[in-house]
Design an enzyme around this catalytic site. Sequence first.
Site, PDB file in Angstrom:
ATOM      1  N   GLU A 786       0.836  -1.206   0.000  1.00  0.00           N
ATOM      2  CA  GLU A 786       0.000   0.000   0.000  1.00  0.00           C
ATOM      3  C   GLU A 786       0.869   1.255   0.000  1.00  0.00           C
ATOM      4  O   GLU A 786       0.594   2.207  -0.719  1.00  0.00           O
ATOM      5  CB  GLU A 786      -0.927  -0.027   1.218  1.00  0.00           C
ATOM      6  CG  GLU A 786      -1.864   1.169   1.267  1.00  0.00           C
ATOM      7  CD  GLU A 786      -2.907   1.070   2.373  1.00  0.00           C
ATOM      8  OE1 GLU A 786      -3.149  -0.034   2.885  1.00  0.00           O
ATOM      9  OE2 GLU A 786      -3.476   2.122   2.732  1.00  0.00           O
ATOM     10  N   ARG A 864      -7.423   2.746  14.176  1.00  0.00           N
ATOM     11  CA  ARG A 864      -8.399   1.669  13.911  1.00  0.00           C
ATOM     12  C   ARG A 864      -8.389   0.653  15.054  1.00  0.00           C
ATOM     13  O   ARG A 864      -9.423   0.126  15.436  1.00  0.00           O
ATOM     14  CB  ARG A 864      -8.118   0.993  12.569  1.00  0.00           C
ATOM     15  CG  ARG A 864      -9.208   0.020  12.158  1.00  0.00           C
ATOM     16  CD  ARG A 864      -9.021  -0.491  10.739  1.00  0.00           C
ATOM     17  NE  ARG A 864      -9.559   0.381   9.732  1.00  0.00           N
ATOM     18  CZ  ARG A 864     -10.778   0.279   9.191  1.00  0.00           C
ATOM     19  NH1 ARG A 864     -11.595  -0.683   9.595  1.00  0.00           N
ATOM     20  NH2 ARG A 864     -11.184   1.108   8.270  1.00  0.00           N
ATOM     21  N   GLU A1252     -11.110  -7.759   4.776  1.00  0.00           N
ATOM     22  CA  GLU A1252     -10.463  -7.800   6.083  1.00  0.00           C
ATOM     23  C   GLU A1252     -11.290  -8.444   7.200  1.00  0.00           C
ATOM     24  O   GLU A1252     -10.737  -9.094   8.087  1.00  0.00           O
ATOM     25  CB  GLU A1252     -10.083  -6.373   6.501  1.00  0.00           C
ATOM     26  CG  GLU A1252      -9.032  -5.765   5.594  1.00  0.00           C
ATOM     27  CD  GLU A1252      -8.866  -4.285   5.827  1.00  0.00           C
ATOM     28  OE1 GLU A1252      -7.847  -3.897   6.400  1.00  0.00           O
ATOM     29  OE2 GLU A1252      -9.763  -3.519   5.430  1.00  0.00           O
TER      30      GLU A1252
END
Length: 1316
Positions: A786, A864, A1252
């Site tokens: 990423e 997160r 995910e």
Amino acid sequence: MGLTGTKLGCGEGGCGACTVMVSYFDQNSKKCVHQAINACLAPLYSVEGMHVITVEGLGNRKFGLHPVQETLARNHGSQCGFCTPGFIMSMYALLRSNKTPPTEEQIEESLAGNLCRCTGYRPILDAFRVFSKTNDLLYTNNSVSSQKDCEFVCPSTGEPCSCGSKTVQKENVCHDYKPVSYNEIDGSSYTNKEIIFPPQLLMRKPSSLSLNGFNGIKWHRPLLLKHVLELKSRFPDAKLVVGNTEVGIETRLKKLHCPVFVSVTHVPELNILSSNENGIEIGAAVRLSELQKFLKKVIEERSCDDTSSCRAIVKQIKWFAGTQIRNVASVGGNICTASPISDLNPLWMASRAKFKIVDSNGNIRTVVAENFFLGYRKVDLKENEILYSVFLPWTRRFEHVKEFKQAHRREDDIALVNAGMRVFLEEKDQKWIVSDACIVYGGVAPVSLLTEKTRDYLIGKPWNKEMVENAMEILKQDVVISEDAPGGMVEFRKSLTLSFFFKFFLWVSHEMNGQDFFKETIPVSHLSAIESYNRPSVMGSQDYEITKQGTSVGSPEVHMSARLQVTGEAEYTDDTPMPPGGLHAAMILSKKPHARLLSIDDSGARSSPGFAGIFFAKDIPGDNATGPIVEDEQVFASDVVTCVGQVIGVVVADTHENAKLAARKVVIEYEVLPPILSIKDAVKSNSFFPNSNRLLGKGDVDLCFRSNECDKIIEGEVHVGGQEHFYLEPQSSFVWTMDGGNEVHLISSTQAPQKHQKYVAHVLGLPMSKVVCKVKRIGGGFGGKETRSAFFAAVAAVPAYILNHPVKLTLDRDIDMMISGQRHSFLGKYKVGFTNEGKVLGLDLELYNNGGNSLDLSQAILERAMYHSNNVYEIPNVRVTGSVCFTNYPSNTAFRGFGGPQGMLITENWIQRIAMEVKKSPEEIREMNFMGDGSILHYGQQIQDCTLQRLWEELKKSCNFLKIRSEVDEFNLHNRWRRRGIAMVPTKFGISFTTKFMNQAGALVQVYTDGTVLVTHGGVEMGQGLHTKVAQIAASAFEIPLSAVFISETSTDKVPNASPTAASASSDMYGAAVLDACNQIKTRMEPIASKKKHTSFEELVNACYFERIDLSAHGFHIVPDIGFDWTTGKGHPYRYFTYGAAFAEVEIDTLTGDFHTRSADVILDLGFSINPAIDVGQIEGAFVQGMGWVALEELKWGDDAHKWIQPGFLFTSGPGNYKIPSVNDVPFKFKVSLLKDAPNDKAIHSSKAVGEPPFFLASSVFFAIKDAIIAARAESGFHGWFPLDNPATPERIRMACADEFTAPFAKSDFRPKLSV
Ligand SMILES: Cc1cc2nc3c(=O)[nH]c(=O)nc-3n(C[C@H](O)[C@H](O)[C@H](O)COP(=O)(O)OP(=O)(O)OC[C@H]3O[C@@H](n4cnc5c(N)ncnc54)[C@H](O)[C@@H]3O)c2cc1C
Ligand code: FES
Ligand code: FES
């Protein structure tokens, strides 16, 4: 040759991506032998005279797929496809080498050397199961038994052929492939001839060879022993080589240079394999797979008393590497390497084997195996001697030999500790006395260790419990492992030595059971301790309903690239042909975790062969500072290095090997500075990234703890281990300039082409409009590509731009693992208040993640984790604080779940602890605390459309929880040394990028006059089936078949400013953007379409074209109603949540820590699935990857806990030391269900994101393991809570099962070391 199908995944024989089939005509048996081997470890010279078939030798899309390819594609067995050619070739070789259809067990075994990081293996096994021909008619119209005399049916085609026949047929052709009757495989399009073994090779007599190779190497292949000996006397330093599985690693990874090799594969004297009345003679060059076959035959033919050693060796070889290695690795190579963890050497020693040695004059001497190993990798061979053969004597009646091995992973892994044990019992005065014994351990000393004191003690003693107890005391003196011994795990290794011996005692006693005067009966409850691990074939089931929307949405379509991937035609970055003048890059890397650069001497590199250029920080044309959010990272370190592996410069040369060689010649002088090598170090030194502290909360935690509401308050720490992505395709970037550097183009293996464009432009000082990055597909990313991938593109861009030459940079696996960042390890410190019933009232949590040496995405990952730190529980008072630690490691980065799993795992740890405190099951505590619609989360978002309760109830029913609980309890009651455990775990995963601006997506849809549609969007296909789902959306939008839609690549010049393909949201976002574009085109077409004059889409498109209607549209989508304000700590970061739950049942061997998953039952709410087959594939893949994280994969860094590793270095930097799940780790029963009738109005076509969310559900395996350990500890009287960190490796499991064998080395609350 342009054959790109065979992939390079590791270069060390550990992944199987490079599997090819070699065939040769065996002069002895007069048969063709077909074998799968690892191409990466096979020197070209070694296949001289052989026939090599790569995946290109099977089918292809033009001429039809081979049935092996067809079945894998159709059964969804290929996601990113990088592992696929390897699997195809392993299966193909098995079929070609088998006379009869293989069993399911053989199929699973043949795939042990092939790794897949995407699929979770179940679909691969299901696809290949057809060839086991459990029912002949499934596979071919001809039953095998119907074949005529002398006509052999090729198992790989179902047609007569010569490849397995006893005699070579005249024609030597396999007939054209005809359709197989397996109803799912349409082989009719496979018109190619099965490639036969070339007749000219049959006729060919092997000749001796003497070849000159790369780097001045000489390669000799003599055909007679006397010539081997001559060469040995001419070149005393010459290395003998057989399978090259050890030498290949030494030369490639350990950079050992050896000028002369003598291959002894063709020397008949060294390939002897025969038996006589005394035992077996095994030539040193005999391959392990040959030995295994031979011993199996001997075991069948001879009396059981004779073959105790043979049986032990056969069993040990089963767990020795994978098929590809066993097919080439030799007995002599294993012995002469003298590795302290050799699996066979302890057995040779224990079983009284003798080694025959021959010198260059032909003199032969014999050494008993136990005297042959002199020191670390040192054997009793003089310079002019070689190992000739091994003599294995038959065992005598009442002589028992047993093998032991405990590895990190059961299959294809080197041992942590292994052993060979032998005892010879004789009856004297009605007692069974030890007449002779030999207990040898591997993995506990620099050599395979013969425990001499123990032997002295044992001889003459009666075989009984008192003898074992005393022997164990002596064993402790025999096996001494120092605290800082290489390999670590000292307490575990010592405990294993006792566990193995105890198992040996039980086994021998069991074998002797029933003999006159043998009194040592073992309780029935102990029997399972000696049962060998027996694995049934994997049974998968998938339960979903199809909600079809339009022509394609909702259908379980096959991955659009699957057929390209199974044939090896699919191209990846490194497959791009190198244009003339193209150069290869290698990076110059820091060897210190924290140091000032004092000087760099690059003169050695400049004079290295093929050198073309070298570049450092001062050479960067644009800006050296980069970073996805904060520019805190230099492309080339200019002054100070902050981790081992930090890039200091780049060298380019004509070949990859030359570039690496030149890079190694750069000499750097450092001034070493103190490093920070753990989260705890960072906290102690206040080493946090600036402004990285965060706070979330609701209610009043302090008041809650002060009040009397909480009956109990507990405090603790959870250590969460990191994880390597292990995408099968390593990081790779290919950069070239156009118009003399006015434009730069690149192809990269990345999830974020736009970031590549941005980084490259920035580093070169170019406008972004002049840089284009394209991606066709990538061989897995999982978050690891990423941001980190952009860094490597920037590195490659510097020489490409300055020299105006194309430059390719593909990382070797060890470098990739060492420097490209991993899943963050976390430290969670919790304080939780709850009632006596188990209702949670208050949570105070401190979270720390290990960011490494640059911020990268660590802040968002921490956030997160904080959002997910209540998992699915309603907690009235919450305070969560978080900080990102700066440490001297490579920057950690995104990985499937992006911090969410770490946050939830910490939660489930304390939930499980509450259960123990209040003496209830964790499942009861979970249920009692479930949130539901209307619940307000600790960051202000309200829960809506919560399907958690439904999922939970369905799962409970599906796994029959109460019944299985009582079955497990019953099992545990009757099995002292094996325990089973179960767990049910829920999850809730927030869908959206938590950074608001990233929730945007663009797409370009072009409709052509033949009625076909080309879609380009900002997302990257990395195996997850994104392109397939998006194409389905376009197909349904235009009401055309899926085959009319094509997605070629992702490119920054088609769709600008795309967010990375991440956060599970890509199908939602790009699907919506494509739909927007389709709708625009449809709106423009509407005036023509409404006339209803067309009979097909093609006609309609043509009519529109003639009316000059624009048939191309740019679509755009933003995710509505999201946003978060960190100043208030409140907002709506997620569009919606994906819910799920999973059940797992495991069994552990409490004496060794070995475990297997007996069943897993996973259910997710995915709304109306756009493609249920792809979604099931994502769930299975995520679950197995998650199992790796919780139970197998351990990163070992050179830190305080691992002093035997150099500071800051990664020890686990390849598949040899780092074990991702293999075929053997798939749950025996693996059920996946999608919740029915649960539309989601917040995403396209009522679907939900899947990538995910299922990952965390694998923690059910972790908690099932813990459940089993609780049962084991109870037996030893330990009833309280105990910590168990992930991964729950054999070490952690074994040490947590505290008993009399661990007690001498560790306390019951011992916490094995973990790099966090
Ligand atoms: C992926 C992988 C997995 C592995 N798994 C295991 C495992 O599970 N258990 C285990 O024990 N090992 C394992 N190994 C180690 C290795 O495969 C074995 O040691 C193997 O048996 C070596 O055989 P070879 O023929 O390939 O040796 P080579 O690499 O060809 O030779 C090894 C050494 O032996 C010497 N040698 C060979 N023959 C003679 C001779 N006749 N006389 C004198 N010297 C000789 C060579 O000169 C060389 O130094 C693994 C290796 C790999 C790459
Ligand atoms: S590349 Fe050969 S085994 Fe991995
Ligand atoms: S499909 Fe196996 S690694 Fe991707």
